[in-house]
Design an enzyme around this catalytic site. Structure first.
Site, PDB file in Angstrom:
ATOM      1  N   TYR A 435      47.658  39.417  45.038  1.00 16.53           N
ATOM      2  CA  TYR A 435      47.200  41.031  44.946  1.00 16.53           C
ATOM      3  C   TYR A 435      46.165  41.249  43.966  1.00 16.53           C
ATOM      4  O   TYR A 435      45.620  40.513  43.057  1.00 16.53           O
ATOM      5  CB  TYR A 435      48.289  42.251  44.929  1.00 16.53           C
ATOM      6  CG  TYR A 435      49.088  42.183  43.697  1.00 16.53           C
ATOM      7  CD1 TYR A 435      48.752  41.586  42.435  1.00 16.53           C
ATOM      8  CD2 TYR A 435      50.488  42.774  43.683  1.00 16.53           C
ATOM      9  CE1 TYR A 435      49.666  41.655  41.146  1.00 16.53           C
ATOM     10  CE2 TYR A 435      51.526  42.891  42.757  1.00 16.53           C
ATOM     11  CZ  TYR A 435      50.813  42.164  41.358  1.00 16.53           C
ATOM     12  OH  TYR A 435      51.801  42.419  40.475  1.00 16.53           O
ATOM     13  N   GLU A 436      45.388  42.453  44.360  1.00 15.31           N
ATOM     14  CA  GLU A 436      44.255  43.163  43.537  1.00 15.31           C
ATOM     15  C   GLU A 436      43.072  42.133  43.742  1.00 15.31           C
ATOM     16  O   GLU A 436      42.264  41.593  42.892  1.00 15.31           O
ATOM     17  CB  GLU A 436      44.276  42.873  42.017  1.00 15.31           C
ATOM     18  CG  GLU A 436      45.488  44.047  41.662  1.00 15.31           C
ATOM     19  CD  GLU A 436      45.430  45.440  42.569  1.00 15.31           C
ATOM     20  OE1 GLU A 436      44.212  45.737  42.914  1.00 15.31           O
ATOM     21  OE2 GLU A 436      46.267  46.124  42.502  1.00 15.31           O
ATOM     22  N   GLY A 437      42.951  41.262  45.144  1.00 16.32           N
ATOM     23  CA  GLY A 437      42.049  40.253  45.429  1.00 16.32           C
ATOM     24  C   GLY A 437      42.558  38.979  45.248  1.00 16.32           C
ATOM     25  O   GLY A 437      42.894  38.636  44.236  1.00 16.32           O
TER      26      GLY A 437
END
Length: 594
Positions: A435-437
């Site tokens: 997550y978050e890229g």
């Protein structure tokens, strides 16, 4: 086995490696002093050790429930959150005139590490609110700050980040959520978002969602996206939660780990919202929140690794099995006396310290890049922060998975059994590289935006710093430090070689080698910062201030990392330079199953 915050290690990384005191020169942290650092860390440790850590296992086993759009968090979470709010922790790193404590971001990172180590599922809630506060400060109107900021900063209200949609994934530009003007300055938001961390819960009075959506005139792709503030309850005339907005959680994700964290599918059905920042500038506004989250997710990797290490160490000190070499009696002996187990634990410790140093270094440079008066120094620190963010996020979260896996291995078969708790750390850690890229996206960011677009300036400055530390080690009177230089120098040479190749490579070749390049950059950066710590530890040895054994340990940790990680740095060059053609040239044949 529960968790004890490693306050001494955190303080060393902040003060001796990341040079936390350098932020005093900005003049914007009047409440900050060297004496305050240990006080803050000790109080945060009490919250982590005594309140949050005991809920980690039970929260994982119980999980969250959703009924009629209402999410109930695991037993104890609501009370723990109330204690978090009472301590004023949410506003630690934000200005006093906005309700915060007025302390540096690096101390906020230290707090975040303790939250994530003690209870990763719980820590995700405050982490998202941190990023929302930064976005409101940066692009919110005065009216929006007055209405929302104090409540979120106090922790009375929480905040979320709504990007991902079914079918869109990391391609944010493909989102389909719509925003229609209501004619009174507000907008009607309609659409569905997935994987929304703490999207619905019972711990706070209100939840403020930051939602990406496309207005009627929004162009296709990311350029047509805007960001909206969409509260769960619409604030009334007094700023208190009023009418319920037309949004709800319609599902809870059934996840591999972080079961205590309510990860929601959110549905917006004409929900009332307000633009945050300018129309069509939603991605720029959201990236303020994303950068905050990416650094804190890197810290999360460090935190979960520390928790896994502490549990593995305790198990190795207690578990007796076999006869250990060089022991006088015939055993059985605690497995920590077996060389391979001891080596595994030492490597775990060294990797954690490298990751901690990377994150705290990035946080200090973020403070300097925002607040320094001198334009050149400000620009230098900003370049360093931008360079470090993808390294911190990706290298530290990969490290977290690696260390958690080693923790299971130390337990042996008992690590594969849920009751020991070692498996939970591995399950929890696995989300952080996603997550978050995803970490592949972080690698693309590093070689694209952070390397190619500035001609390698920021990386060249980093390499220059590494070479200065190599000289400091070579000229040291401590015989262990030149040995560190012998390992760090060829690793630095490999990074310089890889950087030159990346700058000359085609876009396709650069992207094919991006992940290996980020690993090399993280290995060298982590090794460099551990050597910075070793040089600082050598000064402590000379001062004979009662810290001799700890200083010697810091030098030994740097040496373990150097001999187990840095020695393999040059071996990454082949993967970095593999290029596009060997992967795509043979077509589908290279991927075909037998």
């Amino acid at each position: 086995m529960s968790y004890r915050a490693p306050v001494r290690d955190i303080r060393f990384a902040l003060e001796e490696v990341a040079a936390l005191d350098s932020v005093k020169a900005t003049g914007v942290f009047p409440e900050f002093s060297s004496d305050l650092t240990p006080a803050i860390l000790d109080e945060a440790a009490k919250l982590a050790n005594d309140v949050l850590a005991p809920l980690n296992w039970s929260g994982d086993q119980q999980g969250c429930t959703l009924k009629d759009g209402v999410v109930t968090t695991p037993d104890g979470f609501k009370d723990a959150y109330a204690q978090y709010v009472e301590g004023g922790w949410q506003g630690l790193q934000f200005p006093t005139d906005m309700g915060g404590m007025g302390l540096p971001k690096a101390l906020g990172c230290a707090l975040m590490e303790m939250l994530q180590s003690s209870n990763m599922a719980f820590g995700l809630g405050p982490m998202l609110s941190f990023g929302a506060i930064e976005s409101l400060i940066a692009v919110g109107t005065d009216e929006q700050r007055d209405l929302y900021l104090a409540k979120i900063m106090s922790g009375e209200w929480t905040a979320t980040m709504n990007l991902t949609e079914p079918g869109a994934g990391s391609d944010v530009g493909a989102l389909r959520t719509k925003a229609e003007p209501n004619g009174d300055g507000s907008w009607a938001i309609s659409g569905q978002k997935i994987y929304i961390t703490w999207g619905e819960h019972d711990c706070a009075d209100n939840i403020i969602h930051l939602v990406l959506a496309r207005t009627p005139d929004g162009a296709a792709g990311t350029k047509g996206i805007s960001l909206f503030i969409v509260p769960k309850f619409l604030p009334d005339a007094d700023g208190n939660p009023g009418e319920r907005n037309t949004l709800q959680a319609i599902g809870l994700e059934h996840k591999m780990g972080i079961h205590g964290s309510p990860t929601c599918t959110m549905e917006y059905d004409g929900a009332k919202g307000w633009l945050l920042g300018d129309e069509f500038k939603g991605m720029a506004a959201m990236f303020i929140m994303m950068n905050s989250a990416r650094l804190n997710v890197g810290v999360q990797g460090v935190g979960i690794a520390e928790r896994a290490y502490q549990q593995a160490l305790a198990y190795a000190q207690d578990r007796k099995q076999g006869r250990a070499i060089n022991m006088d009696d015939h055993g059985p002996h605690e497995i920590i006396h077996h060389p391979d187990v001891r080596r595994t634990l030492a490597v775990m410790k060294a990797k954690i310290e490298a990751g901690r140093a990377i994150c705290y270094h990035a946080a200090v440079e973020a403070d300097l890049g925002e607040h320094m008066d001198d334009a050149d120094e400000k620009a230098w620190s900003k370049r360093r922060e931008d360079l470090m963010i993808p390294i911190a996020k990706a290298w530290c979260t990969d490290m977290g998975v690696d260390v958690a896996s080693m923790g299971v291995q130390v337990h042996g078969g008992m690590g594969f059994i849920e009751e020991t708790g070692a498996a939970q750390h591995l399950r929890d850690s696995r989300i952080a590289p996603i997550y978050e890229g995803t970490n592949g996206i972080q690698a693309i960011d590093l070689v694209g935006r952070k390397l190619a677009r500035d001609g390698g300036t920021a990386m060249s400055e980093l390499i220059e710093d590494v070479r200065q530390t190599i000289e400091d080690c070579i000229t040291s009177s401590n015989p262990d430090l030149p040995v560190l230089a012998e390992a760090l120098k060829p690793a630095c040479d490999a990074l310089e070689d890889a950087t030159k190749w990346m700058l000359d490579a085609s876009d396709a070749d650069r992207l094919a080698g991006a992940t290996a390049y980020l690993k090399l950059a993280g290995d060298v950066t982590g090794g460099w910062l551990l050597c910075v710590g070793a040089v600082a530890a050598q000064r402590k040895l000379k001062e004979a201030d009662g810290e001799e054994s700890y200083a010697q340990a810091r030098i030994a940790i740097a040496n373990i990392f150097a001999q187990t990680t840095l020695t393999g740095a040059a071996g990454l060059l082949g993967e970095i330079k593999l290029g596009y053609e060997p992967v795509f040239g043979p077509g589908e044949a290279v991927l075909a199953s037998a």
